[in-house]
Design an enzyme around this catalytic site. Structure first.
Site, mmCIF file in Angstrom:
data_model
loop_
_atom_site.group_PDB
_atom_site.id
_atom_site.type_symbol
_atom_site.label_atom_id
_atom_site.label_comp_id
_atom_site.label_asym_id
_atom_site.label_seq_id
_atom_site.Cartn_x
_atom_site.Cartn_y
_atom_site.Cartn_z
ATOM 1 N N SER A 236 -48.118 -14.378 -21.852
ATOM 2 C CA SER A 236 -48.124 -13.742 -23.176
ATOM 3 C C SER A 236 -47.235 -12.498 -23.186
ATOM 4 O O SER A 236 -46.467 -12.262 -24.121
ATOM 5 C CB SER A 236 -49.548 -13.331 -23.559
ATOM 6 O OG SER A 236 -50.347 -14.461 -23.721
ATOM 7 N N ARG B 118 -43.489 -11.689 -25.217
ATOM 8 C CA ARG B 118 -43.360 -10.528 -26.105
ATOM 9 C C ARG B 118 -42.265 -9.573 -25.621
ATOM 10 O O ARG B 118 -41.556 -8.979 -26.429
ATOM 11 C CB ARG B 118 -44.712 -9.820 -26.227
ATOM 12 C CG ARG B 118 -45.698 -10.644 -27.081
ATOM 13 C CD ARG B 118 -47.132 -10.297 -26.791
ATOM 14 N NE ARG B 118 -48.074 -10.927 -27.714
ATOM 15 C CZ ARG B 118 -48.518 -12.193 -27.596
ATOM 16 N NH1 ARG B 118 -48.096 -12.965 -26.601
ATOM 17 N NH2 ARG B 118 -49.366 -12.687 -28.472
ATOM 18 N N GLY C 3 -46.252 -22.931 -27.950
ATOM 19 C CA GLY C 3 -46.803 -22.537 -29.245
ATOM 20 C C GLY C 3 -46.531 -21.067 -29.523
ATOM 21 O O GLY C 3 -46.261 -20.679 -30.667
ATOM 22 N N SER D 236 -56.934 -15.578 -33.418
ATOM 23 C CA SER D 236 -55.757 -16.122 -32.727
ATOM 24 C C SER D 236 -54.694 -15.048 -32.606
ATOM 25 O O SER D 236 -54.218 -14.512 -33.613
ATOM 26 C CB SER D 236 -55.202 -17.309 -33.517
ATOM 27 O OG SER D 236 -53.851 -17.526 -33.173
ATOM 28 N N ASP E 136 -57.989 -19.793 -22.748
ATOM 29 C CA ASP E 136 -57.121 -20.602 -21.881
ATOM 30 C C ASP E 136 -57.793 -20.945 -20.555
ATOM 31 O O ASP E 136 -57.293 -21.785 -19.798
ATOM 32 C CB ASP E 136 -55.807 -19.860 -21.612
ATOM 33 C CG ASP E 136 -54.945 -19.786 -22.860
ATOM 34 O OD1 ASP E 136 -55.187 -20.567 -23.809
ATOM 35 O OD2 ASP E 136 -54.023 -18.946 -22.898
ATOM 36 N N LYS F 116 -54.745 -27.273 -28.558
ATOM 37 C CA LYS F 116 -53.879 -26.621 -27.559
ATOM 38 C C LYS F 116 -52.822 -27.638 -27.109
ATOM 39 O O LYS F 116 -52.580 -28.627 -27.797
ATOM 40 C CB LYS F 116 -54.729 -26.117 -26.391
ATOM 41 C CG LYS F 116 -55.668 -24.974 -26.783
ATOM 42 C CD LYS F 116 -54.888 -23.709 -27.103
ATOM 43 C CE LYS F 116 -55.801 -22.580 -27.526
ATOM 44 N NZ LYS F 116 -55.050 -21.426 -28.034
ATOM 45 N N ARG G 27 -58.025 -30.259 -25.191
ATOM 46 C CA ARG G 27 -58.563 -29.895 -23.863
ATOM 47 C C ARG G 27 -60.041 -30.254 -23.713
ATOM 48 O O ARG G 27 -60.517 -30.357 -22.580
ATOM 49 C CB ARG G 27 -58.318 -28.405 -23.585
ATOM 50 C CG ARG G 27 -56.857 -28.130 -23.294
ATOM 51 C CD ARG G 27 -56.548 -26.674 -23.002
ATOM 52 N NE ARG G 27 -55.157 -26.545 -22.588
ATOM 53 C CZ ARG G 27 -54.472 -25.410 -22.575
ATOM 54 N NH1 ARG G 27 -55.060 -24.280 -22.954
ATOM 55 N NH2 ARG G 27 -53.220 -25.394 -22.181
HETATM 56 C C1 S3P Z 1 -51.392 -16.749 -26.798
HETATM 57 C C2 S3P Z 1 -52.504 -16.862 -27.595
HETATM 58 C C3 S3P Z 1 -53.522 -17.915 -27.434
HETATM 59 C C4 S3P Z 1 -53.389 -18.630 -26.109
HETATM 60 C C5 S3P Z 1 -51.974 -18.949 -25.765
HETATM 61 C C6 S3P Z 1 -51.141 -17.682 -25.703
HETATM 62 C C7 S3P Z 1 -50.440 -15.653 -27.054
HETATM 63 O O1 S3P Z 1 -53.369 -18.861 -28.467
HETATM 64 O O2 S3P Z 1 -54.180 -19.792 -26.107
HETATM 65 O O3 S3P Z 1 -51.902 -19.601 -24.505
HETATM 66 O O4 S3P Z 1 -49.623 -15.337 -26.165
HETATM 67 O O5 S3P Z 1 -50.494 -15.077 -28.143
HETATM 68 P P1 S3P Z 1 -54.069 -18.657 -29.897
HETATM 69 O O6 S3P Z 1 -53.600 -17.384 -30.430
HETATM 70 O O7 S3P Z 1 -53.603 -19.792 -30.754
HETATM 71 O O8 S3P Z 1 -55.540 -18.707 -29.623
#
Ligand code: S3P
Length: 449
Positions: A40, A44, A112, A186, A336, A363, A367
């Protein structure tokens, strides 16, 4: 156990079969390891570095396939990014509002986070046209959760099934500020809207039902954005238009990757493993609380703060686990880690219940369904719930053929389960681990020696 009982076979379709054979003598996991950089935070750092004025230096970037997708998208949008490595990556930002119109489709691969966060950035850059897509898994994941709030801000986005599935086409606009009450906790939704708020004049606020990971808030502030949080209501407000300035980012080890070793150490008798330099941001440490509820022996050592994120070394020793219930506000703080927690539950006495986790169904794979099927193939007792699982521990696992469904966290969770299964476990499509953990198999061989 010798490393030779963990082998990888490349198949005709170039996928990998990871074969784990139960050792003739008792296995225990010992020594100290490091896990790769936080996924994450890596995404960013690349994105804010690309949007900032001046240069950003990133130490400890995750070299997994997901951050590579982010880097290539932002290169196509005009940022100069040096060769990716864990030591030091330099990003020469283009400055907010200055994104180029790319000559081709932006491809987020399996990620995602890349696609959803990038949508907020693209939708708020007026006068450019963008198209975005991803792999088969990403093209089936819901995008309406970010498209709808962006449309509420005036964004123009088109795609299949009423603009809810990638590929998506976007015409950038000057957006209007909003206060979005997200129905789901989220970080991807929250971050998408905050990033759209960077170029939007006025106050853009997101309120979520429970706190999701707050890496965007921390990093946006560090890069110079005017951002405030209200912990009482789980709200974040950004005031635009903002200016971002290049920074030095130090990426800690990913607690989501450390989770595989925490559970491995907890379930393999005789283990005593140190996982160094792990990010322990409170919005991510639900796994530590869940393992503690299960009676696992996990200690935080050498706690410190590195570049605005709390970090610690985690020591795990084998112990007998007991069942617990995992539900409610803790879910976004360990979302996760649920596949690997399901493995821990298989070795816990009693029935563990995981609820309020319907997000798992959308996901990289479903899962809930995939973990239940694959663990049951190995002899576990897992029942699917609409929003979670019920797992009755204590039945011994037996090695067999299992499949990752191309989901990185499923591949690694099954590999850890295989360490305590009798006979031979073959994990098909195990190469998926490289999405978030490129050296997973090498580390597995190292700790099993
Ligand atoms: C993430 C947020 C989570 C997580 C993903 C990474 C992020 O998803 O499951 O692996 O870096 O913002 P969600 O925001 O859809 O829950």
């Amino acid at each position: 156990m010798s490393a030779s009982v963990i082998t990888v076979e490349t198949q005709e379709d170039l996928s990998h079969k990871l074969i784990i054979q139960q050792p003739p003598v008792g296995l225990s996991l010992k020594g100290s390891i490091r896990v790769p950089g936080d996924k994450s935070i890596s995404h960013r750092a690349l994105m804010l570095g690309a949007l900032a004025q001046g240069e950003t230096e990133i130490e400890g970037l995750l070299l997994g396939e997901d951050p590579r997708s982010t880097a290539s998208c932002f290169q196509a949008l005009g940022a100069e990014i040096s060769e990716l490595n864990t030591e030091l990556v330099r990003v020469k930002g283009i400055g907010l509002g200055n994104l180029l119109e790319p000559v081709d489709v932006l491809n987020a691969g399996n990620s995602g986070t890349t696609l959803r966060l990038m949508l907020g950035i693209l939708a708020s850059h007026p006068g450019r046209f963008f198209t975005v897509t991803g792999d088969g898994s990403l093209r089936s994941r819901p995008m309406s959760r970010v498209v709808k709030p962006l449309q509420q801000m005036g964004a123009q986005i088109w795609g299949r099934q009423n603009n809810s599935l990638a590929p998506l086409a976007i015409t950038g606009q000057a957006l209007k500020p909003t206060h979005y009450h997200s129905p789901i906790a989220s970080a991807q939704v929250k971050s998408c809207i905050l990033l759209a708020g960077l170029l939007t004049e006025g106050k853009t606020t997101v309120t979520e039902p429970a706190l999701s990971r707050d890496h965007s808030e921390r990093m946006l502030r560090a890069f110079g954005a005017d951002l405030t949080t209200d912990p009482e209501t789980n709200s974040v407000t950004i005031i635009g238009p903002a200016q971002l300035y290049g920074q030095k980012v130090v990426v800690p080890g990913d607690i989501s990757s450390a989770a595989f070793w925490l559970v491995a150490g907890a379930i393999v008798p005789g283990s005593n493993l140190l996982i160094e330099n792990v990010g322990v941001n409170p919005s991510r440490t639900g796994i530590l609380e869940a393992l503690s509820l299960m009676g696992a022996d996990v200690q935080l050592e050498n706690q410190r703060e590195v570049a605005g994120e709390p970090v610690a070394d985690l020591r795990v020793r084998y112990s007998r686990l007991k069942s617990c219930t995992i539900a409610g506000d803790i879910i976004p703080r360990l979302i996760d880690e649920i596949p690997i927690l399901a493995v821990a539950a298989v070795f816990a006495e009693g029935t563990t219940v995981i609820k309020d986790a319907e997000e798992l169904r959308v996901k990289e794979s479903d899962r809930i369904a995939v973990m239940a099927q694959q663990l049951n193939k190995m002899g576990a007792k897992v029942t699917e719930l609409p929003d979670g699982m019920e797992i009755t521990g204590g039945t011994p696992l037996v090695g067999t053929d299992v499949d990752s469904h191309t989901d990185h966290r499923i591949a690694m969770s099954l590999a850890i389960a295989a360490l305590v299964a009798s006979g031979i476990t073959s994990i098909h499509r195990a190469e998926a681990a490289a999405i978030s953990y490129p050296n997973f198999t090498a580390t597995l061989q190292q700790v099993c020696q």
